[in-house]
Design a protein around this motif. Sequence first.
Motif, short mmCIF file in Angstrom:
data_model
loop_
_atom_site.label_atom_id
_atom_site.label_comp_id
_atom_site.label_asym_id
_atom_site.label_seq_id
_atom_site.Cartn_x
_atom_site.Cartn_y
_atom_site.Cartn_z
N GLY A 1 42.03 53.27 57.85
CA GLY A 1 41.42 52.57 56.73
C GLY A 1 42.46 52.47 55.66
O GLY A 1 43.60 52.21 55.98
N PRO A 2 42.16 52.69 54.41
CA PRO A 2 40.87 52.64 53.71
C PRO A 2 40.62 51.20 53.27
O PRO A 2 41.26 50.28 53.76
CB PRO A 2 41.13 53.53 52.50
CG PRO A 2 42.58 53.33 52.18
CD PRO A 2 43.25 53.07 53.51
N ALA A 3 39.67 51.01 52.38
CA ALA A 3 39.53 49.74 51.68
C ALA A 3 40.31 49.82 50.39
O ALA A 3 40.44 50.91 49.82
CB ALA A 3 38.06 49.44 51.40
N PRO A 4 40.84 48.69 49.92
CA PRO A 4 41.73 48.74 48.75
C PRO A 4 41.01 48.99 47.44
O PRO A 4 39.83 48.75 47.31
CB PRO A 4 42.33 47.33 48.74
CG PRO A 4 41.28 46.47 49.37
CD PRO A 4 40.65 47.33 50.43
N GLY A 5 41.79 49.45 46.48
CA GLY A 5 41.42 49.35 45.08
C GLY A 5 42.09 48.12 44.50
O GLY A 5 42.96 47.52 45.14
N ALA A 6 41.70 47.73 43.30
CA ALA A 6 42.28 46.53 42.72
C ALA A 6 42.14 46.51 41.20
O ALA A 6 41.31 47.24 40.65
CB ALA A 6 41.60 45.28 43.30
N ASP A 7 42.96 45.70 40.58
CA ASP A 7 42.81 45.37 39.16
C ASP A 7 42.28 43.94 39.10
O ASP A 7 42.84 43.06 39.75
CB ASP A 7 44.16 45.44 38.44
CG ASP A 7 44.73 46.86 38.43
OD1 ASP A 7 43.98 47.80 38.77
OD2 ASP A 7 45.92 47.03 38.11
N VAL A 8 41.22 43.74 38.34
CA VAL A 8 40.59 42.42 38.30
C VAL A 8 40.40 41.98 36.84
O VAL A 8 39.90 42.75 36.01
CB VAL A 8 39.21 42.42 39.00
CG1 VAL A 8 38.68 40.99 39.12
CG2 VAL A 8 39.28 43.07 40.37
N HIS A 9 40.85 40.76 36.57
CA HIS A 9 40.66 40.17 35.23
C HIS A 9 39.65 39.03 35.37
O HIS A 9 39.77 38.20 36.25
CB HIS A 9 42.00 39.64 34.72
CG HIS A 9 41.90 38.99 33.37
ND1 HIS A 9 41.86 39.72 32.21
CD2 HIS A 9 41.80 37.69 33.01
CE1 HIS A 9 41.76 38.89 31.18
NE2 HIS A 9 41.71 37.64 31.65
N VAL A 10 38.66 39.02 34.47
CA VAL A 10 37.61 38.00 34.55
C VAL A 10 37.43 37.34 33.19
O VAL A 10 37.46 38.02 32.15
CB VAL A 10 36.25 38.63 35.00
CG1 VAL A 10 35.12 37.64 34.85
CG2 VAL A 10 36.34 39.11 36.43
N LYS A 11 37.25 36.02 33.20
CA LYS A 11 36.96 35.28 31.97
C LYS A 11 35.87 34.26 32.30
O LYS A 11 36.03 33.45 33.21
CB LYS A 11 38.22 34.58 31.48
CG LYS A 11 38.07 33.84 30.15
CD LYS A 11 39.42 33.22 29.75
CE LYS A 11 39.29 32.42 28.46
NZ LYS A 11 40.55 31.72 28.13
N ILE A 12 34.76 34.35 31.58
CA ILE A 12 33.64 33.45 31.83
C ILE A 12 33.23 32.77 30.53
O ILE A 12 33.08 33.43 29.50
CB ILE A 12 32.43 34.22 32.44
CG1 ILE A 12 32.79 34.71 33.86
CG2 ILE A 12 31.18 33.33 32.49
CD1 ILE A 12 31.70 35.52 34.53
N GLY A 13 33.05 31.45 30.58
CA GLY A 13 32.58 30.70 29.43
C GLY A 13 31.23 30.06 29.73
O GLY A 13 31.03 29.53 30.83
N ALA A 14 30.29 30.14 28.78
CA ALA A 14 28.95 29.61 29.03
C ALA A 14 28.41 28.92 27.78
O ALA A 14 28.87 29.17 26.66
CB ALA A 14 28.02 30.74 29.44
N MET A 15 27.43 28.06 28.02
CA MET A 15 26.72 27.43 26.91
C MET A 15 25.60 28.39 26.46
O MET A 15 25.25 29.33 27.18
CB MET A 15 26.12 26.08 27.34
CG MET A 15 27.13 25.11 27.95
SD MET A 15 28.63 24.85 26.97
CE MET A 15 27.95 23.93 25.59
N LYS A 16 25.02 28.12 25.30
CA LYS A 16 23.99 28.99 24.75
C LYS A 16 22.79 29.14 25.68
O LYS A 16 22.10 30.15 25.69
CB LYS A 16 23.50 28.44 23.40
CG LYS A 16 24.34 28.90 22.23
CD LYS A 16 23.74 28.41 20.92
CE LYS A 16 24.74 28.54 19.79
NZ LYS A 16 24.67 27.42 18.84
N ASP A 17 22.53 28.08 26.46
CA ASP A 17 21.37 28.14 27.37
C ASP A 17 21.67 28.92 28.65
O ASP A 17 20.82 29.02 29.53
CB ASP A 17 20.90 26.73 27.71
CG ASP A 17 21.92 25.94 28.53
OD1 ASP A 17 23.05 26.46 28.75
OD2 ASP A 17 21.60 24.82 28.95
N GLY A 18 22.89 29.46 28.76
CA GLY A 18 23.23 30.27 29.92
C GLY A 18 24.01 29.56 31.00
O GLY A 18 24.48 30.17 31.95
#
Lengths: 160, 764
Positions: B304-321
């Motif tokens: 094995g094993p399964a990996p570890g990782a570094d993840v960067h996330v950016k999400i943009g949304a309107m007020k209604d979701g």
Amino acid sequence: MAKIHVETTINGAPTEFLCEANQTLLDVLRDQLGLTGSKEGCGSGDCGACSVTVDGRLVCSCLVLAPEAQGAKVETIEGMAQGDKLHPLQKKFVEMAALQCGICTPGFLIASRALLERNNNPTETEIRYWLAGNLCRCTGYDKIIHAVMEVAAEMRESAK
Amino acid sequence: MSNPPTNNPKYKWIGTRPDRPDGADKVTGRARFAADFNLAGQLIGKVLRSPHAHARIKSIDTSKAEALAGVKAVVTSRDFPEQPDVIVPAGEMQVNLRDVTRNIMAREKVLYEGHAVAAVAATNEAIAKQALALIKVNYEVLPHVIDVAAAMKPNAPLLHEHLMTEGAKPAAARPSNIAKRIEFAKGDTAAGFAKADVVIERDYTTQAVHQGYIEPHATLASASEDGQVQIWSTTQGHFQVRGFCARLLNMETSQIRVTPSEIGGGFGGKTVVYLEPLAVRLSQKSGKPVKMTMSRDDVFRASGPAPGADVHVKIGAMKDGRIVAAECTVAMQAGAFPGSPVGPACMCSYACYDIDNVFIVGYDVVSNRPKVAAYRAPGAPISSFAVESTIDLLAQQLKMDPIDLRLKNAAAKGTKTAYGVTFGTIGMVETLEAAKNSPHYKTPVKPGFARGVAAGFWFNVGADSSAAAHVGEDGTVTVISGNPDIGGSRASLALMAAEELGIDYDKIRPVIADTASIGFNFVTGGSRVTFATGLAVVNSVRDLIRDLKGRAAKTWGVDPEGVIWENGMAKPAGSNVGTFEPLTIAQLAATAGKTGGPINGHAQLNVTGAGPGFGVHICDLAVDADTGIVTVGRYTAAQDVGTAIHPSYVEGQLQGGAVQGIGWALNEEYIYNAQGRLANPGFLDYRIPVASDLPMIETVLVEVPNPTHPYGVRGVGEVPIIPPLAAVANAVARSTGIRMYDLPLSPPKLSAALDAARPLMAAE
């Protein structure tokens, strides 16, 4: 060094074997006596796949020295069914899909039987703590716990 | 068969819960797992492993070990031919043969602690261990690097002096530990973020975790003087064991026969080879059968094993979701050789959602860790943890119900994914609605507890499968396939055969054949067996029915087109054909000798059209403010399962996957010391969930049939490990007010975060 001569009883049958002083009961069961139903998952007493009872006491056979079986009564998974009749726990584990790969199953069955022999009315929490020494990576334990609860209920019913 | 059937009115057998065909063997200890196989005269093989995280092998002297009485063979990398720089499939991942031969036996360098450097075969284990101690390896210890971020730095110690980043923009000018850069783009994220009302940007990390199958790797190999080899092994793919051994040992596949043992768990980790080529080579050199088993310590350090990782996330949304832009960067551990599941991690990150503008980048990064292997939905839980945590932040900021927010953005038929595929019939919306309507979600959270929700997606796969169906002299049927049964697949294959053939489930015996007894089958993995091998079984039974109808036609002296198959019997298609009593399989079997000999069906196909799966999990938990211990009080897994062939084993997949995910979220991690050695290579310190850690795992099976499969089957095994990481983390955030960005949320880490926040909270 000369080997140690051990006289014991395994699943009701008088059994003799020769072993080294540092050999485990699990190794003798599996490698010398051909009783491969007890499994080695870790060799350190953490997974419970090698569970057997020695004089009624639930143990990890990987943590028991083979010479300690001298004069004792050892019960393994191979002794659980009577003739062609499965033990109620064995039957219920199959019926309720309480196993997926099956490697941990012998240990869970031996441990569950040891619990129900002491307490036929365990709570879910008591079952979960009693079986906390047996690791299962496939089922998430849910169907195992349900199966043990169901057998306990049947035992209480038939004891009435 | 005491369990009630589900109310699937379309079928007689599908959707029922009969006892599995291998049930009695597995509850009596009779079932033979790999370490239960023995041959007369066998030797015991043992591996010498590197104590160093990174070192050059200057020399290996095996002469003293070879001279020890009882030692029959010693092998090092010299016993394995060099391999070409060629990428081949390994389960759900890809591997380079040049790397595979170096992973099974180190050549120029050792690249991680536990890396194999030599192996011996001796008449017993004690002598084998003694022999290992007599092997003298002269190492030049090199600086090592464990973590992804450090490994990506320009001055990091290099694992492979010639590794140039594939796909780098601009092209790589010099070698690094970054094996590959990948990118998926759809729309214009800059424009999307520009119009968004809310933008949330966060960084997450996850640690390497092990598949944690309870059965360690084990194998028994026997080579004979004429070049034939037999192998008994615990594997998710015995055809892959055959293929890898043939390549790594320069043999022909037809010379190698591999019999799969029962398999004590795999979860992706048994799709590659470690011991098998060594055991074969030792057997060839010694002329004796050689048995090898890994200790639990070996399993942790070297498989094995399964990996570890570094993840960067950016999400943009309107007020209604409505999410209008989404980005994700995943830098993932590959272990010592290139080939992490960063591809699927990237592809799955936003696949649950219909988003116009998406940009995803992935990096495959080598470091001085064991080479990663597949683990249940490889890569997806990691990117999903980061994305689903960020979506929860969005729900909190917009004060929206987390399921409603996901419904607002849910992928549906016609949604085009960032990786280019347009979805057909899928069940994301149905699964969200089922979760929302579940008894769990409709029940208010208990005092002291908090609730987290998360979703997950997995492709599921098809690939190559072969199957055969043979009628016995008495009319019972043997169904033969070639995928190790890792969680009840014999039962689901037999149920589909019974449904198709119109005879009782217990008149069908499913058998898993060795590599010489059935055509090629791809691994048990990718949630493919009930789907793809199931289709091969269905087709083999249809081929069998065609044969049976022909026998009836011959018996009656009519055209085969004049015969139909109904309820397990051949009948005339209509009164124009003639008046004949129906013929059962038993009757047709009894006269088979006169109508053309044995009655068999077979099928082989490359299966496409796997139906993707979606899961939504709900987790209620409490956090002990002093110790940081998390108690999961209630848990529900809802999933789009296609059609539940054997519902108990479908529920079991959801429950088991959920609990593995809970372990990943709460406790499991590879911990390295300053020397680059694994500090917790055992089940005591690498803590997988135990029974007392958990509640019952409730399941909601959402049946949205896969239109490409005759019974609507979708894979179900992998999706359930994806949502738990964020479902748990989201519940912890809502319980404590502290958002945790680094897994696992173990008591030391969580209590430290709680302590750090306490004066701040008091000041507020």
